[in-house]
Design a protein around this motif. Sequence first.
Motif, PDB file in Angstrom:
ATOM      1  N   SER A 112      -6.085  17.532   4.938  1.00 22.01           N
ATOM      2  CA  SER A 112      -5.612  16.618   3.889  1.00 22.01           C
ATOM      3  C   SER A 112      -5.666  15.212   4.484  1.00 22.01           C
ATOM      4  O   SER A 112      -6.462  14.989   5.411  1.00 22.01           O
ATOM      5  CB  SER A 112      -4.233  17.013   3.346  1.00 22.01           C
ATOM      6  N   TYR A 113      -4.863  14.317   3.994  1.00 23.13           N
ATOM      7  CA  TYR A 113      -4.984  12.907   4.402  1.00 23.13           C
ATOM      8  C   TYR A 113      -4.739  12.759   5.908  1.00 23.13           C
ATOM      9  O   TYR A 113      -3.677  13.146   6.408  1.00 23.13           O
ATOM     10  CB  TYR A 113      -3.977  12.081   3.597  1.00 23.13           C
ATOM     11  N   SER A 114      -5.724  12.205   6.618  1.00 28.52           N
ATOM     12  CA  SER A 114      -5.649  12.181   8.088  1.00 28.52           C
ATOM     13  C   SER A 114      -4.631  11.169   8.619  1.00 28.52           C
ATOM     14  O   SER A 114      -4.435  11.063   9.831  1.00 28.52           O
ATOM     15  CB  SER A 114      -7.038  11.909   8.688  1.00 28.52           C
TER      16      SER A 114
ATOM     17  N   ARG B  77       1.690   6.798  -5.778  1.00 33.74           N
ATOM     18  CA  ARG B  77       0.529   6.244  -6.485  1.00 33.74           C
ATOM     19  C   ARG B  77       0.086   4.960  -5.800  1.00 33.74           C
ATOM     20  O   ARG B  77       0.880   4.324  -5.108  1.00 33.74           O
ATOM     21  CB  ARG B  77       0.889   5.915  -7.947  1.00 33.74           C
ATOM     22  N   THR B  78      -1.156   4.567  -6.044  1.00 35.87           N
ATOM     23  CA  THR B  78      -1.652   3.332  -5.432  1.00 35.87           C
ATOM     24  C   THR B  78      -2.571   2.578  -6.381  1.00 35.87           C
ATOM     25  O   THR B  78      -3.238   3.191  -7.219  1.00 35.87           O
ATOM     26  CB  THR B  78      -2.398   3.631  -4.109  1.00 35.87           C
ATOM     27  N   PHE B  79      -2.578   1.269  -6.268  1.00 35.57           N
ATOM     28  CA  PHE B  79      -3.525   0.443  -7.029  1.00 35.57           C
ATOM     29  C   PHE B  79      -4.860   0.325  -6.292  1.00 35.57           C
ATOM     30  O   PHE B  79      -5.792  -0.283  -6.796  1.00 35.57           O
ATOM     31  CB  PHE B  79      -2.936  -0.952  -7.275  1.00 35.57           C
ATOM     32  N   SER B  80      -4.941   0.893  -5.074  1.00 38.57           N
ATOM     33  CA  SER B  80      -6.127   0.673  -4.243  1.00 38.57           C
ATOM     34  C   SER B  80      -7.395   1.239  -4.862  1.00 38.57           C
ATOM     35  O   SER B  80      -8.346   0.515  -5.136  1.00 38.57           O
ATOM     36  CB  SER B  80      -5.930   1.317  -2.874  1.00 38.57           C
ATOM     37  N   LYS B  81      -7.434   2.548  -5.022  1.00 40.08           N
ATOM     38  CA  LYS B  81      -8.688   3.231  -5.347  1.00 40.08           C
ATOM     39  C   LYS B  81      -9.036   3.039  -6.819  1.00 40.08           C
ATOM     40  O   LYS B  81     -10.072   2.486  -7.147  1.00 40.08           O
ATOM     41  CB  LYS B  81      -8.585   4.724  -5.021  1.00 40.08           C
ATOM     42  N   ALA B  82      -8.169   3.501  -7.715  1.00 35.49           N
ATOM     43  CA  ALA B  82      -8.509   3.492  -9.135  1.00 35.49           C
ATOM     44  C   ALA B  82      -8.502   2.079  -9.715  1.00 35.49           C
ATOM     45  O   ALA B  82      -9.263   1.774 -10.627  1.00 35.49           O
ATOM     46  CB  ALA B  82      -7.550   4.396  -9.899  1.00 35.49           C
TER      47      ALA B  82
ATOM     48  N   GLY C  34       0.862  -1.180   0.000  1.00 38.59           N
ATOM     49  CA  GLY C  34       0.000   0.000   0.000  1.00 38.59           C
ATOM     50  C   GLY C  34       0.899   1.231   0.000  1.00 38.59           C
ATOM     51  O   GLY C  34       2.058   1.157   0.443  1.00 38.59           O
ATOM     52  N   SER C  35       0.400   2.355  -0.513  1.00 37.47           N
ATOM     53  CA  SER C  35       1.250   3.545  -0.460  1.00 37.47           C
ATOM     54  C   SER C  35       1.398   4.011   0.981  1.00 37.47           C
ATOM     55  O   SER C  35       2.381   4.661   1.327  1.00 37.47           O
ATOM     56  CB  SER C  35       0.717   4.655  -1.372  1.00 37.47           C
ATOM     57  N   ASP C  36       0.465   3.653   1.851  1.00 35.44           N
ATOM     58  CA  ASP C  36       0.586   3.988   3.278  1.00 35.44           C
ATOM     59  C   ASP C  36       1.933   3.548   3.854  1.00 35.44           C
ATOM     60  O   ASP C  36       2.541   4.261   4.645  1.00 35.44           O
ATOM     61  CB  ASP C  36      -0.526   3.310   4.100  1.00 35.44           C
ATOM     62  N   GLU C  37       2.385   2.362   3.459  1.00 35.47           N
ATOM     63  CA  GLU C  37       3.661   1.879   3.998  1.00 35.47           C
ATOM     64  C   GLU C  37       4.798   2.806   3.581  1.00 35.47           C
ATOM     65  O   GLU C  37       5.680   3.128   4.385  1.00 35.47           O
ATOM     66  CB  GLU C  37       3.979   0.455   3.499  1.00 35.47           C
TER      67      GLU C  37
ATOM     68  N   GLN D 284      -5.546  -5.888  -1.695  1.00 37.64           N
ATOM     69  CA  GLN D 284      -4.214  -6.463  -1.906  1.00 37.64           C
ATOM     70  C   GLN D 284      -3.084  -5.627  -1.337  1.00 37.64           C
ATOM     71  O   GLN D 284      -1.969  -6.101  -1.201  1.00 37.64           O
ATOM     72  CB  GLN D 284      -3.973  -6.684  -3.400  1.00 37.64           C
ATOM     73  N   ARG D 285      -3.329  -4.342  -1.012  1.00 38.42           N
ATOM     74  CA  ARG D 285      -2.312  -3.465  -0.445  1.00 38.42           C
ATOM     75  C   ARG D 285      -1.098  -3.336  -1.349  1.00 38.42           C
ATOM     76  O   ARG D 285      -0.087  -4.014  -1.151  1.00 38.42           O
ATOM     77  CB  ARG D 285      -1.868  -3.962   0.953  1.00 38.42           C
ATOM     78  N   ILE D 286      -1.180  -2.485  -2.345  1.00 41.46           N
ATOM     79  CA  ILE D 286      -0.005  -2.257  -3.183  1.00 41.46           C
ATOM     80  C   ILE D 286      -0.003  -0.835  -3.763  1.00 41.46           C
ATOM     81  O   ILE D 286      -1.013  -0.365  -4.279  1.00 41.46           O
ATOM     82  CB  ILE D 286       0.142  -3.353  -4.279  1.00 41.46           C
TER      83      ILE D 286
ATOM     84  N   LEU E 126       4.183  14.169  -3.440  1.00 41.54           N
ATOM     85  CA  LEU E 126       2.899  14.471  -4.048  1.00 41.54           C
ATOM     86  C   LEU E 126       2.084  13.187  -4.008  1.00 41.54           C
ATOM     87  O   LEU E 126       2.379  12.231  -4.726  1.00 41.54           O
ATOM     88  CB  LEU E 126       3.096  14.973  -5.483  1.00 41.54           C
ATOM     89  N   ASP E 127       1.103  13.156  -3.124  1.00 43.67           N
ATOM     90  CA  ASP E 127       0.310  11.945  -2.891  1.00 43.67           C
ATOM     91  C   ASP E 127      -0.849  11.930  -3.891  1.00 43.67           C
ATOM     92  O   ASP E 127      -1.868  12.587  -3.689  1.00 43.67           O
ATOM     93  CB  ASP E 127      -0.183  11.960  -1.437  1.00 43.67           C
ATOM     94  N   GLU E 128      -0.659  11.170  -4.968  1.00 40.78           N
ATOM     95  CA  GLU E 128      -1.634  11.159  -6.063  1.00 40.78           C
ATOM     96  C   GLU E 128      -2.567   9.946  -6.006  1.00 40.78           C
ATOM     97  O   GLU E 128      -2.844   9.327  -7.029  1.00 40.78           O
ATOM     98  CB  GLU E 128      -0.911  11.212  -7.419  1.00 40.78           C
ATOM     99  N   ALA E 129      -3.078   9.643  -4.817  1.00 43.35           N
ATOM    100  CA  ALA E 129      -3.933   8.461  -4.662  1.00 43.35           C
ATOM    101  C   ALA E 129      -5.159   8.495  -5.575  1.00 43.35           C
ATOM    102  O   ALA E 129      -5.664   7.458  -5.981  1.00 43.35           O
ATOM    103  CB  ALA E 129      -4.365   8.331  -3.196  1.00 43.35           C
ATOM    104  N   TYR E 130      -5.635   9.712  -5.909  1.00 42.27           N
ATOM    105  CA  TYR E 130      -6.889   9.827  -6.679  1.00 42.27           C
ATOM    106  C   TYR E 130      -6.669  10.399  -8.075  1.00 42.27           C
ATOM    107  O   TYR E 130      -7.611  10.824  -8.728  1.00 42.27           O
ATOM    108  CB  TYR E 130      -7.868  10.728  -5.908  1.00 42.27           C
ATOM    109  N   VAL E 131      -5.421  10.417  -8.525  1.00 41.37           N
ATOM    110  CA  VAL E 131      -5.102  11.202  -9.718  1.00 41.37           C
ATOM    111  C   VAL E 131      -5.763  10.674 -10.991  1.00 41.37           C
ATOM    112  O   VAL E 131      -5.959  11.428 -11.944  1.00 41.37           O
ATOM    113  CB  VAL E 131      -3.563  11.302  -9.881  1.00 41.37           C
TER     114      VAL E 131
HETATM  115  C1  PLP Z   1      -6.271   5.834   0.310  1.00 34.64           C
HETATM  116  C2  PLP Z   1      -5.180   6.818   0.360  1.00 34.64           C
HETATM  117  C3  PLP Z   1      -3.857   6.410   0.457  1.00 34.64           C
HETATM  118  C4  PLP Z   1      -3.463   5.002   0.788  1.00 34.64           C
HETATM  119  O1  PLP Z   1      -3.521   4.126  -0.210  1.00 34.64           O
HETATM  120  P1  PLP Z   1      -3.038   2.635  -0.009  1.00 34.64           P
HETATM  121  O2  PLP Z   1      -2.184   2.423  -1.213  1.00 34.64           O
HETATM  122  O3  PLP Z   1      -4.265   1.818   0.023  1.00 34.64           O
HETATM  123  O4  PLP Z   1      -2.232   2.520   1.249  1.00 34.64           O
HETATM  124  C5  PLP Z   1      -2.860   7.368   0.411  1.00 34.64           C
HETATM  125  N1  PLP Z   1      -3.164   8.677   0.311  1.00 34.64           N
HETATM  126  C6  PLP Z   1      -4.419   9.101   0.238  1.00 34.64           C
HETATM  127  C7  PLP Z   1      -4.692  10.551   0.134  1.00 34.64           C
HETATM  128  C8  PLP Z   1      -5.476   8.190   0.275  1.00 34.64           C
HETATM  129  O5  PLP Z   1      -6.725   8.624   0.257  1.00 34.64           O
END
Ligand code: PLP
Length: 371
Positions: free
Chosen positions: A129-131, A229-234, A95-98, A240-242, A203-208
Amino acid sequence: MSGRRRGKLDPETLIRPLVKRLHAYVPGEQPKVKNLIKLNTNENPYPPAPGVLKAMRDAVDGRLRLYPNPTAQPLRERLAELHGCFPENIVVGNGSDELLALATRVFVEPAARNAPRRSKSVVQYFSPSYSLYPVLCSIAGVTQNVVPLAKGYSIPSPRAMKATWDHRAGLSFVTTPNAPSGAGYSTRRLEALCRAQEGVVILDEAYVDFAEENAMSLALKHPNVLVSRTFSKAYSLCFQRIGYFVGHPVLIQALDKVRDSYNVNGLAQVGAMAALDHLAYYRKNFKKIIGLRSRVSGALARLGFEVLPSQTNFLLVRPPAPNAQAWLKHLREDHILVRWFDAPGVRDYLRVTIGTEEEMKSFLRSVKRLV
Ligand SMILES: *Cc1c(COP(=O)(O)O)cnc(C)c1O
């Protein structure tokens, strides 16, 4: 047996004071009951591409006894191709969290207690922003500089930032597009911010993928910029956390040194690789979500909601009377989950994830009942 006698050991005394004081991250609710409409954690309402599910199923066999590729090398190579860079520009995380957490360990010095404030141990981010950022900072024991966003959740002007923003901070997080507001930022404005910064900017582009612009080019142009970037949302792979960072090889190498040696599980690597083979499927879903986002925005505005412009897969909306919390409860009674943040600047708002067409119809029906 130890020969020494002692009174009852209080396990509380075994915990670091920093950890005792810590307020842990509060994730959105993952309900146990079925038939709830989940619009509270920005998950994608569509399943992964059929080819992704097949690739992952096919990978479930005797190979599960083996360790996965320690650096996710095949995936880094594919991502490098996608972004026009080298595998050395990429680090993959659980996950990008890590990776965001790793960054607070790699780029900033923990602040010595009662020591004067030093920029090297400052992590800064905008509010709201991201909590997760404040939690990561508390865990790392670094000093936080929280800077309010300007009107409409925009980045304050360089002049306004002079007073509040620390241009020498060791690390700065920028959620772009912003969460929880959904506001998008131009690459030009972000580049000016990155240029003025002496420390690392993430630059946290989780939703880009739901936005008009992305700032990937900045990660390949400026040695102090990392794009997350993350595979989570889009890409419908929260389970799977990546996720990954793109940036200068020296920064990437430093993160690589600190991460766990097998931080990304094998099925996630397989799933992410397969997702890259089916980008057309995902792009179609982005279009659907973006289209529905605009229709739901219009419908809510007509019902008296204040709707903020969104470049993401969610909407931040201010409901008419009674108040946000009462709305939260009303929707919940109709089996619809949305998110409410008890935080400055957003207390009067609800964050609503864009679900499927059907889910949003139910949501709007429920809204009309209370209006
Ligand atoms: C969901 C989210 C993340 C975390 O994404 P993961 O890859 O699932 O850990 C990171 N930044 C923001 C702003 C998010 O909303």
